[in-house]
Scaffold this motif. Structure first.
Motif, PDB file in Angstrom:
ATOM      1  N   ALA A   8     -52.883  88.663 103.485  1.00 29.04           N
ATOM      2  CA  ALA A   8     -53.926  87.931 104.211  1.00 29.04           C
ATOM      3  C   ALA A   8     -53.836  86.429 103.978  1.00 29.04           C
ATOM      4  CB  ALA A   8     -55.307  88.438 103.790  1.00 29.04           C
ATOM      5  N   ASP A   9     -53.574  86.011 102.740  1.00 29.15           N
ATOM      6  CA  ASP A   9     -53.516  84.575 102.451  1.00 29.15           C
ATOM      7  C   ASP A   9     -52.494  83.884 103.340  1.00 29.15           C
ATOM      8  OD1 ASP A   9     -55.348  85.108 100.499  1.00 29.15           O
ATOM      9  OD2 ASP A   9     -54.055  84.611  98.798  1.00 29.15           O
ATOM     10  N   ALA A  10     -51.279  84.409 103.375  1.00 34.24           N
ATOM     11  CA  ALA A  10     -50.215  83.776 104.154  1.00 34.24           C
ATOM     12  C   ALA A  10     -50.536  83.802 105.645  1.00 34.24           C
ATOM     13  CB  ALA A  10     -48.889  84.489 103.887  1.00 34.24           C
ATOM     14  N   ARG A  11     -51.108  84.935 106.126  1.00 32.35           N
ATOM     15  CA  ARG A  11     -51.400  85.068 107.555  1.00 32.35           C
ATOM     16  C   ARG A  11     -52.404  84.010 108.015  1.00 32.35           C
ATOM     17  NH1 ARG A  11     -51.479  90.044 107.752  1.00 32.35           N
ATOM     18  NH2 ARG A  11     -53.581  90.490 107.001  1.00 32.35           N
ATOM     19  N   TRP A  12     -53.474  83.821 107.269  1.00 34.99           N
ATOM     20  CA  TRP A  12     -54.521  82.914 107.737  1.00 34.99           C
ATOM     21  C   TRP A  12     -54.193  81.448 107.466  1.00 34.99           C
ATOM     22  CZ3 TRP A  12     -56.932  84.971 111.359  1.00 34.99           C
ATOM     23  CH2 TRP A  12     -57.158  86.352 111.365  1.00 34.99           C
ATOM     24  N   GLN A  13     -53.418  81.189 106.435  1.00 35.16           N
ATOM     25  CA  GLN A  13     -52.964  79.812 106.239  1.00 35.16           C
ATOM     26  C   GLN A  13     -52.058  79.393 107.397  1.00 35.16           C
ATOM     27  OE1 GLN A  13     -51.232  79.808 102.298  1.00 35.16           O
ATOM     28  NE2 GLN A  13     -53.167  80.454 101.369  1.00 35.16           N
ATOM     29  N   ARG A  14     -51.234  80.320 107.862  1.00 32.29           N
ATOM     30  CA  ARG A  14     -50.367  80.039 109.013  1.00 32.29           C
ATOM     31  C   ARG A  14     -51.202  79.836 110.273  1.00 32.29           C
ATOM     32  NH1 ARG A  14     -47.149  83.676 107.857  1.00 32.29           N
ATOM     33  NH2 ARG A  14     -48.056  85.367 109.076  1.00 32.29           N
ATOM     34  N   ALA A  15     -52.245  80.626 110.429  1.00 37.79           N
ATOM     35  CA  ALA A  15     -53.108  80.484 111.610  1.00 37.79           C
ATOM     36  C   ALA A  15     -53.833  79.141 111.606  1.00 37.79           C
ATOM     37  CB  ALA A  15     -54.126  81.631 111.648  1.00 37.79           C
ATOM     38  N   TRP A  16     -54.309  78.714 110.463  1.00 33.17           N
ATOM     39  CA  TRP A  16     -54.996  77.405 110.379  1.00 33.17           C
ATOM     40  C   TRP A  16     -54.027  76.269 110.702  1.00 33.17           C
ATOM     41  CZ3 TRP A  16     -56.895  79.070 104.908  1.00 33.17           C
ATOM     42  CH2 TRP A  16     -57.954  79.986 105.044  1.00 33.17           C
ATOM     43  N   ASP A  17     -52.792  76.382 110.196  1.00 30.74           N
ATOM     44  CA  ASP A  17     -51.797  75.339 110.467  1.00 30.74           C
ATOM     45  C   ASP A  17     -51.493  75.268 111.960  1.00 30.74           C
ATOM     46  OD1 ASP A  17     -51.597  74.602 107.836  1.00 30.74           O
ATOM     47  OD2 ASP A  17     -49.760  75.725 107.431  1.00 30.74           O
ATOM     48  N   GLU A  18     -51.289  76.431 112.578  1.00 29.13           N
ATOM     49  CA  GLU A  18     -50.941  76.452 114.001  1.00 29.13           C
ATOM     50  C   GLU A  18     -52.072  75.917 114.863  1.00 29.13           C
ATOM     51  OE1 GLU A  18     -49.946  80.530 114.593  1.00 29.13           O
ATOM     52  OE2 GLU A  18     -47.947  80.355 113.672  1.00 29.13           O
ATOM     53  N   ALA A  19     -53.303  76.115 114.426  1.00 24.74           N
ATOM     54  CA  ALA A  19     -54.461  75.636 115.194  1.00 24.74           C
ATOM     55  C   ALA A  19     -54.853  74.209 114.823  1.00 24.74           C
ATOM     56  CB  ALA A  19     -55.651  76.567 114.959  1.00 24.74           C
ATOM     57  N   HIS A  20     -54.151  73.600 113.859  1.00 21.29           N
ATOM     58  CA  HIS A  20     -54.527  72.262 113.354  1.00 21.29           C
ATOM     59  C   HIS A  20     -56.009  72.232 112.983  1.00 21.29           C
ATOM     60  CE1 HIS A  20     -50.589  70.976 114.596  1.00 21.29           C
ATOM     61  NE2 HIS A  20     -50.847  71.118 115.882  1.00 21.29           N
ATOM     62  N   SER A  21     -56.443  73.284 112.324  1.00 25.04           N
ATOM     63  CA  SER A  21     -57.871  73.458 112.062  1.00 25.04           C
ATOM     64  C   SER A  21     -58.494  72.308 111.279  1.00 25.04           C
ATOM     65  CB  SER A  21     -58.106  74.770 111.305  1.00 25.04           C
ATOM     66  OG  SER A  21     -57.767  75.877 112.110  1.00 25.04           O
ATOM     67  N   PHE A  22     -57.733  71.699 110.383  1.00 22.63           N
ATOM     68  CA  PHE A  22     -58.334  70.719 109.479  1.00 22.63           C
ATOM     69  C   PHE A  22     -57.884  69.292 109.771  1.00 22.63           C
ATOM     70  CE2 PHE A  22     -57.630  74.746 107.028  1.00 22.63           C
ATOM     71  CZ  PHE A  22     -58.900  75.238 107.261  1.00 22.63           C
ATOM     72  N   ARG A  23     -57.303  69.090 110.932  1.00 24.15           N
ATOM     73  CA  ARG A  23     -56.872  67.749 111.311  1.00 24.15           C
ATOM     74  C   ARG A  23     -58.075  66.968 111.839  1.00 24.15           C
ATOM     75  NH1 ARG A  23     -51.248  66.914 114.376  1.00 24.15           N
ATOM     76  NH2 ARG A  23     -50.643  67.947 112.420  1.00 24.15           N
ATOM     77  N   ALA A  24     -58.426  65.900 111.153  1.00 27.36           N
ATOM     78  CA  ALA A  24     -59.595  65.103 111.545  1.00 27.36           C
ATOM     79  C   ALA A  24     -59.314  64.340 112.835  1.00 27.36           C
ATOM     80  CB  ALA A  24     -59.961  64.134 110.433  1.00 27.36           C
ATOM     81  N   ASN A  25     -60.282  64.356 113.733  1.00 26.38           N
ATOM     82  CA  ASN A  25     -60.149  63.707 115.037  1.00 26.38           C
ATOM     83  C   ASN A  25     -60.960  62.414 115.046  1.00 26.38           C
ATOM     84  OD1 ASN A  25     -60.010  62.955 117.697  1.00 26.38           O
ATOM     85  ND2 ASN A  25     -61.076  64.754 118.508  1.00 26.38           N
ATOM     86  N   ASP A  26     -60.258  61.295 115.073  1.00 17.36           N
ATOM     87  CA  ASP A  26     -60.949  60.000 115.093  1.00 17.36           C
ATOM     88  C   ASP A  26     -61.830  59.829 116.320  1.00 17.36           C
ATOM     89  OD1 ASP A  26     -59.788  59.104 112.713  1.00 17.36           O
ATOM     90  OD2 ASP A  26     -58.009  58.346 113.755  1.00 17.36           O
ATOM     91  N   GLU A  27     -61.475  60.494 117.416  1.00 17.77           N
ATOM     92  CA  GLU A  27     -62.194  60.307 118.675  1.00 17.77           C
ATOM     93  C   GLU A  27     -63.363  61.270 118.849  1.00 17.77           C
ATOM     94  OE1 GLU A  27     -61.246  57.758 120.220  1.00 17.77           O
ATOM     95  OE2 GLU A  27     -59.364  57.471 119.130  1.00 17.77           O
ATOM     96  N   SER A  28     -63.562  62.169 117.895  1.00 14.67           N
ATOM     97  CA  SER A  28     -64.613  63.176 118.031  1.00 14.67           C
ATOM     98  C   SER A  28     -65.992  62.531 118.105  1.00 14.67           C
ATOM     99  CB  SER A  28     -64.566  64.146 116.851  1.00 14.67           C
ATOM    100  OG  SER A  28     -65.694  65.007 116.864  1.00 14.67           O
ATOM    101  N   PRO A  29     -66.861  63.046 119.002  1.00 17.45           N
ATOM    102  CA  PRO A  29     -68.233  62.522 119.064  1.00 17.45           C
ATOM    103  C   PRO A  29     -69.139  63.077 117.971  1.00 17.45           C
ATOM    104  CG  PRO A  29     -67.940  64.258 120.697  1.00 17.45           C
ATOM    105  CD  PRO A  29     -66.595  64.047 120.054  1.00 17.45           C
ATOM    106  N   ARG A  30     -68.641  64.052 117.228  1.00 15.72           N
ATOM    107  CA  ARG A  30     -69.477  64.656 116.190  1.00 15.72           C
ATOM    108  C   ARG A  30     -69.684  63.659 115.047  1.00 15.72           C
ATOM    109  NH1 ARG A  30     -67.551  70.681 114.821  1.00 15.72           N
ATOM    110  NH2 ARG A  30     -65.670  69.638 114.052  1.00 15.72           N
ATOM    111  N   PRO A  31     -70.764  63.805 114.296  1.00 12.53           N
ATOM    112  CA  PRO A  31     -70.968  62.904 113.150  1.00 12.53           C
ATOM    113  C   PRO A  31     -69.845  63.070 112.135  1.00 12.53           C
ATOM    114  CG  PRO A  31     -72.521  64.744 113.090  1.00 12.53           C
ATOM    115  CD  PRO A  31     -71.868  64.794 114.427  1.00 12.53           C
ATOM    116  N   LYS A  32     -69.468  61.970 111.497  1.00  7.71           N
ATOM    117  CA  LYS A  32     -68.331  61.976 110.583  1.00  7.71           C
ATOM    118  C   LYS A  32     -68.773  62.288 109.155  1.00  7.71           C
ATOM    119  CE  LYS A  32     -65.235  60.260 113.612  1.00  7.71           C
ATOM    120  NZ  LYS A  32     -66.031  60.062 114.813  1.00  7.71           N
TER     121      LYS A  32
END
Length: 835
Positions: free
Chosen positions: A10-34
């Motif tokens: 499970a660890d390897a599977r979900w770490q790969r999924a997060w990487d492929e989705a760029h889950s933790f890449r911060a978006n400078d242009e996001s309208p959400r509060p920083k």
């Protein structure tokens, strides 16, 4: 679904999924509060340790939680990659520091990834790379142009083995912190940053840091050290060609009548002039230079002096003279290089006076009864009133200070002055593996800034560590360059910057990384200041103070709009472990022991104290095999449980096994997918109180409290009958534990048929109505004494409460057939039957 959770898959599977989705890449242009969450970046030593794991797990939970709460989160990682360990490795292992460092970075990055931290690796920086240190060189030139950088000759701590300058804090018991060699005192031309220009605002700024630990603010305040005192002159009784008076500064002018000597530094102008004619004094001065400049070393070293034969006149009594000594505890770089010795009220002065049979007079007493109490082995530094001080007798310390300062100013022999303990930051280091200082030295034009178009000034790769010293000094070509002004042959500065400079602005570079400048102010302003900074209290003074200074300096020169770099600061406790010794006194590692014996020899083991994990005592536990055995989530959960995060956490096999069992309990609940209907009001209330409570606990970094609430919720779900409420509680539980045990949460979320990643799911909403108690506990008294408690609907009327109380078997037994004369009912609180 599998009955037993398999973390390795499970660890390897979900770490790969997060990487492929760029889950933790911060978006400078996001309208959400920083929201900017940052842990102090590590030195790439080659292996992460349990302290790293605890530190980064805390930040990771907060970053994931903030993301679920609707924030755009910046949670980056990088490497504090310059420094002496790499050069030591180069000498010992015959490898280039860059090769050693980059191999270590690759290894530690893989280990951090194995733990599933929600890091934005797209912003990764290493301070040893030219694209980082070249921008640091640009900032150095900005500060130079603004007058915040200067060069002067100064006394330094010199490590004769590592051949480099050491900061005072790097001198331990008179020895270099890495080499262990006795430290020497030398004079060198050094580059300095004018941190003292910011002393007052750095001190006052601490008052704005309401989300910093008080202990850290106090440590910084003491280090900055604002004090009001008197700068004044002692006139020489017999003037000499070199001087007519000696100027001193004292924070305790109230004790002036307790003075018994004046001491000057070995490099004081008067001492140098006298030593030119006195071989014995010259030899003593040279001996003084063999010690370092660290305050701790000076305070603990034997106090030594040389009587110059000169004397000075006491400014308040022309008939009173004091001897003048050259002393090893006085430094030219501190204050005026001369001090007034008051043995009764300064321990250093007392030690000196005892050694040289000088008078010791008490001039401050805690009470009138102690006015004549002798000073024995300990100087008196407490509060009190003045005694044996003529016109000052009976005054308090502050009153006496003000009076003496007034006399000095009126009579023209001194002036009241505010001084600071803080000294300007010497940033020159005589070593290779650091940021080259962008200066060229010309015989005609002196130090000349490197033209900006020439940045970065790169370190040469072809260097040798065969002999001690700085390879940049020995390089055949690197330092030889033309002067940027006149073109004449010149040389590069071969000193490199203190590595604390590298960590003084890295958090800004994480927020903005243009190629052509250190950062974009507008882009950086979107993220800064760092909302939550997490790291060890050992960085309370140097790193945190330097980062605060650097930020304020950039604000002063118009590069930034913020004054403080870190809004919130949290200092986590250490990870500790038992220590073990073999019969021959050797420290033993935990994996060398079984059942109280050395595995290899069968010898008995001596159990030592629980201490911070350290290589020297071999009580470290490598996270890698623990993660391989139990999975990342069990390790993360253990790091959050049991101990408050600001306190030390003792590592134990029982603790990690308990965390593993909890992971499996959650998995077993997640396998329960039987359809069910109906509601469970008690479970609903428990669930929503847990949602609210865990959110509050994570926000306040009280992770162990959040863990306790989740244990209680899991137990409640396990005991509950099948119902729609139970199904909802299980699904909600997965979102609640997702910041802490994210791999299990993802595996269970997908297995239960939910679409998308749980990392993208929002934090559960709270039904405020379910936070209100529907039942209350009623105390039932007989004649004012508690005899029973009842559970009643909240808001029940008085008649109902009285009826419930009268029906209690315990109350009936207490009344023994008697009819109460009076019944007092306080709704929702108590019933008192007066018989």
């Amino acid at each position: 679904m599998e009955k037993r959770y398999n973390p390795l898959a499970a660890d390897a599977r979900w770490q790969r999924a997060w990487d492929e989705a760029h889950s933790f890449r911060a978006n400078d242009e996001s309208p959400r509060p920083k929201s900017y969450v940052l842990e102090m970046f590590p030195y790439p030593s080659g292996r992460i340790h349990m302290g790293h794991v605890r530190n980064y797990t805390m930040g990771d939970v907060l970053a994931r939680f903030r993301r679920m709460r609707g924030f755009e989160v910046l949670h980056p990682m990088g490497w504090d990659a310059f420094g002496m360990p790499a050069e030591n490795a180069a000498m010992e292992r015959k490898v280039h520091p860059g090769e050693w460092t980059r191999q270590n970075i690759a290894s530690m990055k893989a280990q951090l990834r194995r733990l599933g931290f929600a890091l934005d690796w797209s912003r990764e920086i290493a301070t040893c790379e030219p694209d980082y240190y070249g921008q640091e060189q640009a900032l150095f030139l900005d500060m130079l142009e603004a007058g915040l950088v200067y060069r002067k000759e100064s006394e330094v701590n010199w490590d004769p083995v590592d051949h480099t300058v050491l900061a005072n804090e790097q001198v331990i018991d008179g020895r270099g912190w890495r080499s262990g060699a006795p430290v020497e005192r030398r004079k060198l031309n050094q580059w300095f940053l004018r941190i003292t220009d910011f002393a007052e605002e750095l001190l006052d700024g601490l008052e704005t840091l309401s989300h910093w630990p008080d202990k850290v603010k106090l440590m910084q305040a003491n280090w900055i050290g604002r004090s009001r005192g008197l700068r004044f002159r002692f006139r020489l009784a017999t003037p000499v060609p070199a001087a007519e008076a000696i100027e001193v500064y004292s924070t305790r002018p109230d004790t002036i009548y307790g003075a018994s000597f004046v001491a000057i530094a070995a490099d004081h102008p008067l001492a140098l002039a006298l030593a030119a004619e006195d071989a014995a004094l010259a030899a003593f001065a040279e001996e003084c230079r063999q010690t370092g400049t660290a305050t701790a070393e000076i305070e603990t070293a034997e106090k030594k002096g040389y009587d110059t034969g000169l004397s000075v006149v006491h400014p308040l009594d022309p008939s009173w003279t004091l001897p003048v000594f050259v002393a090893n505890f006085v430094l030219m770089g501190y204050g005026t290089g001369a001090v007034m010795g008051v043995p009764g009220h300064d321990q250093r002065d007392l030690d000196f006076a005892r050694k040289y049979a000088l008078p010791v007079t008490r001039v401050v007493a805690a009470s009138p009864a102690e006015a004549d109490a002798p000073i024995l082995d300990e100087a008196y530094t407490g509060p009190g009133t003045l005694v044996h001080s003529r016109a000052l007798d009976g005054l308090g310390i502050d009153e006496a200070k003000a009076m003496v300062i007034g006399w000095a100013e009126a009579q023209g022999w001194g002036a009241g002055t505010t001084v600071w303990r803080l000294r300007d930051w010497g940033v020159s280091r005589q070593r290779y593996w650091g940021t080259p200082i962008p200066i060229i030295h010309c015989e005609t034009h002196g130090p000349v800034p490197v033209p900006r178009e020439s940045l970065p000034i790169r370190l040469p790769e072809d260097v040798s560590f065969d002999v001690p010293g700085n390879p940049l000094d020995r390089h055949p070509s690197w330092k030889h360059v033309p002067c940027p002004i006149c073109g004449a042959p010149a040389r590069r500065e071969t000193d490199t910057l203190d590595t604390f400079a590298d960590s003084s602005w890295y958090f800004i570079r994480f927020a903005s990384q243009p190629e052509d400048r250190p950062f974009d102010p507008a882009r950086a302003a979107q993220w800064l200041p760092v909302g939550q900074y997490i790291g060890g209290v050992e960085h309370a003074i140097l790193h945190l103070l330097y980062a605060r200074f650097w930020t304020r300096a950039l604000k002063r020169i118009g590069k930034l709009d913020i004054a403080e770099p870190f809004t919130g600061l949290f200092t986590q406790g250490m990870v500790t472990h038992e220590t073990y010794k073999a019969p021959d006194g050797r420290w033993l590692a935990p994996d060398e022991i079984r059942d109280g014996q050395v595995i290899a020899t069968g010898e008995p083991v001596t159990l030592g104290r629980v201490e911070k994990m350290s290589k020297s005592k071999r009580n470290t536990v490598d996270p890698a095999p623990i993660v391989d055995q139990y999975g990342a989530d069990a390790v993360r959960w253990f790091m959050l449980s049991d101990s408050p995060p600001e306190r030390d956490l003792e590592w134990s096999e029982a603790g990690i096994e308990g965390a593993w069992r909890f992971v499996q309990r959650v998995w077993r609940l997640a396998t329960d997918r039987a359809p069910a209907t109906g509601a469970d009001a008690a479970l609903d209330r428990r669930l929503h109180r847990t949602i609210a409570g865990v959110a509050d606990d994570i926000d306040s970094l009280s992770f162990n409290k959040a863990v306790a609430k989740l244990y209680e919720l899991v137990s409640a779900i396990e005991k509950a009958e099948a119902s729609a409420s139970r199904t909802t509680a299980i699904d909600t539980l997965l979102r609640l534990v997702a910041p802490m045990i994210p791999h299990l949460a993802e595996e269970a979320w997908a297995a239960r048929g939910h679409q998308g990643l749980i990392v993208d799911a929002p934090w559960p909403e709270v039904d405020a109505a379910l936070l209100v108690d529907e039942e209350v506990t009623i105390a039932v008294q007989v004649n004012g004494k508690l005899r029973d408690t009842l559970t009643a609907p909240k808001g029940a009327d008085k008649a109902a409460l009285e009826a419930m109380a009268r029906a209690s078997e315990k109350i009936l037994a207490c009344l023994d057939g008697k009819e109460p004369r009076k019944v007092i009912v306080v709704p929702d609180r108590l019933v008192n039957l007066v018989a």
